[in-house]
Design an enzyme around this catalytic site. Structure first.
Site, PDB file in Angstrom:
ATOM      1  N   ASN A   1       0.835  -1.200   0.000  1.00 48.29           N
ATOM      2  CA  ASN A   1       0.000   0.000   0.000  1.00 48.29           C
ATOM      3  C   ASN A   1       0.863   1.240   0.000  1.00 48.29           C
ATOM      4  O   ASN A   1       1.962   1.254   0.558  1.00 48.29           O
ATOM      5  CB  ASN A   1      -0.964   0.009   1.202  1.00 48.29           C
ATOM      6  CG  ASN A   1      -0.407   0.800   2.377  1.00 48.29           C
ATOM      7  OD1 ASN A   1      -0.506   2.022   2.429  1.00 48.29           O
ATOM      8  ND2 ASN A   1       0.211   0.088   3.309  1.00 48.29           N
TER       9      ASN A   1
ATOM     10  N   LEU B   1      -0.829   8.496   3.858  1.00 54.15           N
ATOM     11  CA  LEU B   1      -1.270   9.190   5.070  1.00 54.15           C
ATOM     12  C   LEU B   1      -2.400  10.182   4.855  1.00 54.15           C
ATOM     13  O   LEU B   1      -2.450  11.244   5.458  1.00 54.15           O
ATOM     14  CB  LEU B   1      -0.062   9.848   5.748  1.00 54.15           C
ATOM     15  CG  LEU B   1       0.932   8.794   6.214  1.00 54.15           C
ATOM     16  CD1 LEU B   1       2.285   9.387   6.479  1.00 54.15           C
ATOM     17  CD2 LEU B   1       0.426   8.059   7.441  1.00 54.15           C
TER      18      LEU B   1
ATOM     19  N   ASN C   1      -2.781   7.722  16.225  1.00 56.93           N
ATOM     20  CA  ASN C   1      -1.519   7.650  15.492  1.00 56.93           C
ATOM     21  C   ASN C   1      -1.245   9.052  14.924  1.00 56.93           C
ATOM     22  O   ASN C   1      -2.110   9.663  14.310  1.00 56.93           O
ATOM     23  CB  ASN C   1      -1.707   6.601  14.381  1.00 56.93           C
ATOM     24  CG  ASN C   1      -0.452   6.302  13.604  1.00 56.93           C
ATOM     25  OD1 ASN C   1      -0.101   7.040  12.683  1.00 56.93           O
ATOM     26  ND2 ASN C   1       0.215   5.217  13.929  1.00 56.93           N
TER      27      ASN C   1
ATOM     28  N   CYS D   1       6.638   5.780   8.351  1.00 59.26           N
ATOM     29  CA  CYS D   1       5.854   5.484   7.149  1.00 59.26           C
ATOM     30  C   CYS D   1       6.739   5.487   5.911  1.00 59.26           C
ATOM     31  O   CYS D   1       7.436   6.463   5.642  1.00 59.26           O
ATOM     32  CB  CYS D   1       4.743   6.500   6.951  1.00 59.26           C
ATOM     33  SG  CYS D   1       3.803   6.120   5.471  1.00 59.26           S
TER      34      CYS D   1
ATOM     35  N   GLY E   1       1.076  -7.867   6.001  1.00 55.70           N
ATOM     36  CA  GLY E   1       0.397  -9.159   5.895  1.00 55.70           C
ATOM     37  C   GLY E   1       1.317 -10.327   6.240  1.00 55.70           C
ATOM     38  O   GLY E   1       2.459 -10.133   6.677  1.00 55.70           O
TER      39      GLY E   1
ATOM     40  N   GLY F   1       1.430  -9.075  10.127  1.00 55.06           N
ATOM     41  CA  GLY F   1       0.932 -10.334   9.570  1.00 55.06           C
ATOM     42  C   GLY F   1       0.131 -11.185  10.521  1.00 55.06           C
ATOM     43  O   GLY F   1      -0.082 -12.367  10.248  1.00 55.06           O
TER      44      GLY F   1
HETATM   45  C1  LIG Z   1      -3.567   0.402   4.008  1.00 49.15           C
HETATM   46  C2  LIG Z   1      -2.640   0.609   5.171  1.00 49.15           C
HETATM   47  C3  LIG Z   1      -2.544   1.876   5.752  1.00 49.15           C
HETATM   48  C4  LIG Z   1      -1.686   2.093   6.836  1.00 49.15           C
HETATM   49  N1  LIG Z   1      -1.626   3.332   7.423  1.00 49.15           N
HETATM   50  C5  LIG Z   1      -0.830   3.523   8.524  1.00 49.15           C
HETATM   51  C6  LIG Z   1      -0.807   4.780   9.202  1.00 49.15           C
HETATM   52  O1  LIG Z   1      -1.523   5.735   8.871  1.00 49.15           O
HETATM   53  N2  LIG Z   1       0.040   4.921  10.261  1.00 49.15           N
HETATM   54  C7  LIG Z   1       0.832   3.879  10.704  1.00 49.15           C
HETATM   55  O2  LIG Z   1       1.581   4.045  11.661  1.00 49.15           O
HETATM   56  N3  LIG Z   1       0.791   2.670  10.094  1.00 49.15           N
HETATM   57  C8  LIG Z   1      -0.012   2.458   9.022  1.00 49.15           C
HETATM   58  N4  LIG Z   1      -0.058   1.231   8.421  1.00 49.15           N
HETATM   59  C9  LIG Z   1       0.775   0.119   8.952  1.00 49.15           C
HETATM   60  C10 LIG Z   1      -0.017  -0.809   9.876  1.00 49.15           C
HETATM   61  O3  LIG Z   1      -0.544  -0.109  10.982  1.00 49.15           O
HETATM   62  C11 LIG Z   1       0.860  -1.998  10.360  1.00 49.15           C
HETATM   63  O4  LIG Z   1       1.979  -1.463  11.049  1.00 49.15           O
HETATM   64  C12 LIG Z   1       1.391  -2.851   9.213  1.00 49.15           C
HETATM   65  O5  LIG Z   1       0.410  -2.992   8.201  1.00 49.15           O
HETATM   66  C13 LIG Z   1       1.845  -4.247   9.673  1.00 49.15           C
HETATM   67  O6  LIG Z   1       0.779  -4.995  10.225  1.00 49.15           O
HETATM   68  P1  LIG Z   1      -0.102  -6.053   9.363  1.00 49.15           P
HETATM   69  O7  LIG Z   1       0.857  -6.931   8.613  1.00 49.15           O
HETATM   70  O8  LIG Z   1      -0.955  -6.767  10.353  1.00 49.15           O
HETATM   71  O9  LIG Z   1      -0.930  -5.241   8.401  1.00 49.15           O
HETATM   72  C14 LIG Z   1      -0.904   0.998   7.335  1.00 49.15           C
HETATM   73  C15 LIG Z   1      -1.013  -0.272   6.746  1.00 49.15           C
HETATM   74  C16 LIG Z   1      -1.873  -0.485   5.690  1.00 49.15           C
HETATM   75  C17 LIG Z   1      -1.969  -1.878   5.093  1.00 49.15           C
END
Ligand SMILES: Cc1cc2nc3c(=O)[nH]c(=O)nc-3n(C[C@H](O)[C@H](O)[C@H](O)COP(=O)(O)O)c2cc1C
Length: 338
Positions: free
Chosen positions: A91, A95, A121, A152, A239, A266
């Site tokens: 993705n 922000l 956040n 980010c 993921g 993930g």
């Molecule tokens: C579509 C999307 C938008 C995200 N936006 C933010 C964000 O605004 N701020 C942030 O700190 N992390 C953001 N993240 C990161 C997630 O909070 C998380 O740290 C990351 O996806 C790893 O976890 P996961 O594998 O369970 O998704 C985003 C992730 C995704 C997939």
């Protein structure tokens, strides 16, 4: 609190005895915030909470981390911004958010009606931006903590520059901590050589807790058109594909700092979450799984409770209890080939 970093306890669980059917405690305290259970939804994957109200009982979540909020509203990157990969997603949302003032007026009143903890956040392009966003958010009641996104990978400047440099990390954390009315959780980038260096810098500058990891910088190409799959060219990978990397980073960070850690990357099942907890995380966040199974966080919390009951332990007794069979440290500098 001791001055020593966390120690991997490397021991058999201290089983609770004397109760026929143990009702395990899975509530946790992190940075002075009390969570009814250790499962939160991750920033950017759960909107501002209300979007999911018709899908799950939000009051059963440990916490909701809302989408990154900046001082002013931001539009984000142009489409396409998301691409599904073999075991995760890329993705580059960039922000996009309503800005701190509209968040207080339009989003916080709903979040305040929940029993669930609300973590905001926070994001900026400069230290002054972060502080400005926090100063505006400080006016809101019903926020339980801030999660400072210094990690980010999808913005052209700001976020990840902070997350890559221990000196800048310390600068933005110290300034944010000074400004913040609520506890400060600092979210680390995994796109670094040694995450413990950044973890120590954040802790030294006053972070109350750490969360890790954010997404890994990745890229995918459509070979027919020879164009990037995501308009930003590079994007953040999340993921199941990143889980082993994230577990390793939680394990390393746990041994380097003494403040609590919230782990993510993930997680889709209770077993995934338990890996993070045994590696050293006191709580976990669910991100990408929310897009295809919004009930994941509730299922994970139930599964953690079942596991604790089966092992006759409370959650607190599990954190950082990895058993390393041989005497070694368990962390290798580079993967073994073959
Ligand atoms: C579509 C999307 C938008 C995200 N936006 C933010 C964000 O605004 N701020 C942030 O700190 N992390 C953001 N993240 C990161 C997630 O909070 C998380 O740290 C990351 O996806 C790893 O976890 P996961 O594998 O369970 O998704 C985003 C992730 C995704 C997939």
């Amino acid at each position: 609190m001791s001055d020593q970093p966390n120690q991997q306890r490397n021991q058999d669980l201290q089983s609770v005895t004397g109760e026929d059917e143990l009702s395990p405690r899975i509530d946790v305290d992190i940075a002075g915030i009390h969570f009814e259970n250790p499962v939160l939804t991750a920033s950017g994957t759960f909107g501002y909470g209300q979007e999911f109200a018709h899908l799950i009982d939000l009051n059963r979540l440990g916490g909701i981390c809302v989408k990154g909020i900046s001082a002013g509203p931001m539009e984000g990157n142009p489409s396409p911004r998301i691409y599904e990969t073999e075991a995760g997603m890329l993705n580059a949302i960039g922000l996009q958010n309503v800005g701190a003032e509209r968040f207080l007026k339009e989003k916080l009143p709903f979040l305040r009606t929940l029993r669930t903890r609300c973590i905001v956040n926070v994001f900026g392009y400069s230290t002054e931006d972060y502080v400005r966003a926090i100063e505006i958010l400080n006016e809101g009641d019903g926020i339980h903590g801030y999660e400072l996104n210094i990690s980010c990978p999808n913005t052209r400047c700001g976020g990840m520059v902070y997350g890559n440099d221990p000196r800048l990390t310390a600068e933005v954390v110290a300034a944010s901590k000074k400004a913040a009315r609520y506890p400060l959780i600092v979210k680390l980038s995994p796109n670094v050589t040694d995450i413990t260096e950044l973890a120590r810098a954040a802790e030294g500058a006053g972070a109350d807790a750490l969360s890790l990891v954010n997404t890994f910088v990745g890229m995918a190409i459509d070979v027919e058109t020879r164009t990037p799959r995501v308009s930003n060219i590079t994007a953040g990978l999340s993921g199941p594909a990143i889980k082993p990397l994230a577990v390793r980073m939680v394990y390393q960070t746990f041994r380097a700092v003494k403040i609590p850690i919230i782990g993510m990357g993930g997680i889709a099942t209770a077993e995934d979450a338990l890996e993070f907890i045994i590696a050293g995380a006191r709580a976990v966040q669910i991100g990408t799984a929310n897009f295809y199974a919004p009930e994941t966080a509730l299922r994970v919390a139930d599964g953690i409770r079942d596991y604790c009951r089966r092992k006759r332990t409370h959650l607190a007794g599990l954190v950082g209890t990895l058993k390393v069979p041989q005497a070694g440290t368990g962390v290798v500098a580079a993967p073994h080939a073959g």
